[in-house]
Design a protein around this motif. Structure first.
Motif, short mmCIF file in Angstrom:
data_model
loop_
_atom_site.label_atom_id
_atom_site.label_comp_id
_atom_site.label_asym_id
_atom_site.label_seq_id
_atom_site.Cartn_x
_atom_site.Cartn_y
_atom_site.Cartn_z
N TYR A 217 3.18 1.87 -1.99
CA TYR A 217 3.52 2.18 -3.38
C TYR A 217 2.50 3.16 -3.94
CZ TYR A 217 4.09 1.49 -8.43
OH TYR A 217 4.26 1.67 -9.79
N ARG A 218 2.98 4.34 -4.35
CA ARG A 218 2.10 5.42 -4.81
C ARG A 218 2.58 5.94 -6.16
NH1 ARG A 218 2.79 9.53 -0.11
NH2 ARG A 218 1.35 10.78 -1.37
N PRO B 241 0.81 -1.23 0.00
CA PRO B 241 0.00 0.00 0.00
C PRO B 241 0.83 1.27 0.00
CG PRO B 241 -0.88 -1.61 1.55
CD PRO B 241 0.42 -2.15 1.08
N GLU C 70 2.93 7.85 -9.60
CA GLU C 70 2.49 9.17 -10.04
C GLU C 70 3.41 9.63 -11.18
OE1 GLU C 70 1.67 13.56 -8.14
OE2 GLU C 70 1.37 11.79 -6.87
N MET D 296 7.12 7.79 -8.53
CA MET D 296 6.24 7.48 -7.42
C MET D 296 6.56 8.39 -6.24
SD MET D 296 8.92 5.26 -7.76
CE MET D 296 8.20 3.79 -8.47
N ARG D 297 5.63 8.47 -5.29
CA ARG D 297 5.84 9.25 -4.08
C ARG D 297 6.40 8.37 -2.97
NH1 ARG D 297 5.02 14.90 -4.79
NH2 ARG D 297 3.48 15.14 -6.46
#
Length: 470
Positions: A7-8, A5, A10, A99-100
């Motif tokens: 892993y973001r 979770p 963008e 990613m963030r």
């Protein structure tokens, strides 16, 4: 296994549109043997849960990660040893993903050695395994020393025999992935300026301002330049305090976040030598150790020149001229950090920098750069340790007395760090060329990765002991 979770994804580079990058595909390598994975860095972006097979699929075969549209080769120009080259761009790498992290920073996964692109200029788009090993070692050492740096994320051997003119050939091949904070280079702006495209400069400014320097006001090109100048001054000062020579400070090797990356012919100083160079082809010493601040400032002037398409010369010049004071301020802070001391004010802090350099200069070959910072970490609190250690005989005389007095003025920062087992050792962790070559020789001759892995473990211990942050 899907990413965690944390892993973001963008992929914000696509906001810039098609003028800044080209869609590409990775090479189809005959082999994929995992040689290094940075699980600590992976945890920052939610990818530590990948098993080795999934890791190789993502970073050796470049199967797209969830939410990532596919790799892009970035377009840019650049000055290479101060000669302008409009025929650049990502020739053996690409931006694989964005990613963030947990703090909200936008990070990039970029490659080196992943195959040819429209910008390969006849090259094979590959990376030698030795080059990959060297980059992992450089990034690990710099991170431990508190230098803002890209982090080596993955190294996979790819099973090709490469011909190179600067090392014994054929040699083994690899693909490297690094985790970094932006792939927007000074050269990205230079390309738009070279083409006379103010309509590209303006969205590029907003892209960089919004994602990397959000405190800058919308449309404030001089404000953005000042932010890049400040970040670049901090980076340069930390290189100097680390005794690091990047080697190739071209405008395509500096980015807008002030984060060091792309480690080719790097070196760490054996001892204080202002003229020390890293690249055998730097025959004029343009990028010598003590000339690195000059080199970075020159590159910043090229960036400022690009921004003149959309901003007035006077405010840009004012922003550019903030480099000198920022660099001196950051150099004092960097030396205090490396010596584990608290600031006592500008005058006392400058005395400490001057005294440290004077002692290193007088010590010559006998007093290596890194051991001085190791022996006297924590300042006068380390006097018993330093004066009973292997360099005790060097700590005497007028230059040392001035240095000792400057140390005594300053209080230690987090003195409990001296309790770490690393400081019980007689020698510090260094990264001199003989050790690097010995690590590679073990791999090359016997496929022995033990010395490489042991060095990385010691560097991780050093990172913990020093407790620096970039």
């Amino acid at each position: 296994m899907p990413p965690s979770p944390a892993y973001r994804p963008e992929a914000r580079v696509f906001d810039l549109g098609p003028d800044f990058a080209d869609a590409v595909q990775a090479a189809d390598f005959p082999q994929a043997v995992l040689r290094f994975r940075n699980d600590r860095a992976a945890a920052d972006v939610g990818l530590e849960g990948l098993d080795d097979a999934e890791w190789i699929a993502a970073f050796g075969r470049f199967a797209p990660l969830p939410g990532q549209p596919g790799p892009l080769a970035m377009r840019y120009h650049g000055h290479q040893f101060r000669q302008y080259n409009p025929d650049l761009g990502d020739g053996r790498g690409f931006l694989a993903a964005q990613m963030r992290d947990a703090s909200g920073r936008l990070l990039d996964l970029g490659t080196k050695g992943s195959g040819t692109t429209p910008w390969s200029r006849g090259g094979d788009g590959r990376l030698t395994l030795k080059g990959g090993v060297r980059e992992v070692l450089a990034a690990s050492m710099l991170e431990a020393q508190g230098v803002p740096t890209s982090r080596a994320f993955s190294l996979i051997e790819t099973g090709e025999a490469l011909e190179r003119g600067d090392e014994p050939s054929p040699t083994r091949s690899a693909v490297l992935v690094r985790l970094s904070h932006s792939h927007i280079r000074f050269g990205t702006f230079q390309r738009a300026a070279y083409l006379g495209r103010a309509d590209q400069i303006e969205p590029l400014i907003e892209h960089v301002r919004t994602l990397y320097h959000p405190t800058v006001a919308a449309g404030d090109a001089p404000g953005l330049l000042r932010a890049v100048v400040e970040a670049s001054a901090r980076l340069t000062a930390r290189w100097i305090a680390a005794g690091f020579v990047h080697g190739v400070l071209n405008t395509d090797n500096l980015n807008v976040t002030g984060e060091s990356f792309d480690y080719g012919p790097w070196r760490f100083l054996p001892e204080y030598d202002p003229a020390f160079t890293a690249a055998y082809f730097d025959q004029t010493g343009l990028y010598a150790f003590a000339r690195q601040p000059e080199a970075v400032f020159w590159n910043l002037t090229q960036l400022a020149g690009c921004l003149k398409l959309v901003a007035g010369a006077e405010p840009l010049t004012d922003a550019l001229n903030s480099f000198g004071p920022a660099y001196i301020r950051e150099l004092r802070a960097a030396f205090l950090m490396r010596l584990g001391l608290l600031s006592l004010g500008e005058a006392a802090d400058q005395r400490l920098v001057d005294a440290t350099l004077a002692l290193l200069r007088e010590g010559g070959e006998a007093l290596r750069w890194e051991p001085l910072f190791f022996d006297w970490f924590g300042g006068f609190a380390s006097s018993a340790r330093a004066l009973s250690g292997p360099r005790a005989r060097l700590y005497q005389g007028e230059a040392f007395d001035v240095f000792r007095f400057a140390l005594m003025e300053h209080e230690p920062d987090r003195i409990e760090r001296l309790e770490h087992p690393m400081f019980a050792a007689r020698e510090p962790e260094e990264m001199l060329i003989n050790e690097v070559e010995a690590i590679w020789a073990a791999i090359d001759a016997a496929d022995d990765w033990g010395p490489f892995q042991a060095k990385l473990a010691r560097l991780e211990a050093a990172r913990t002991a020093w407790g620096f942050t970039a």
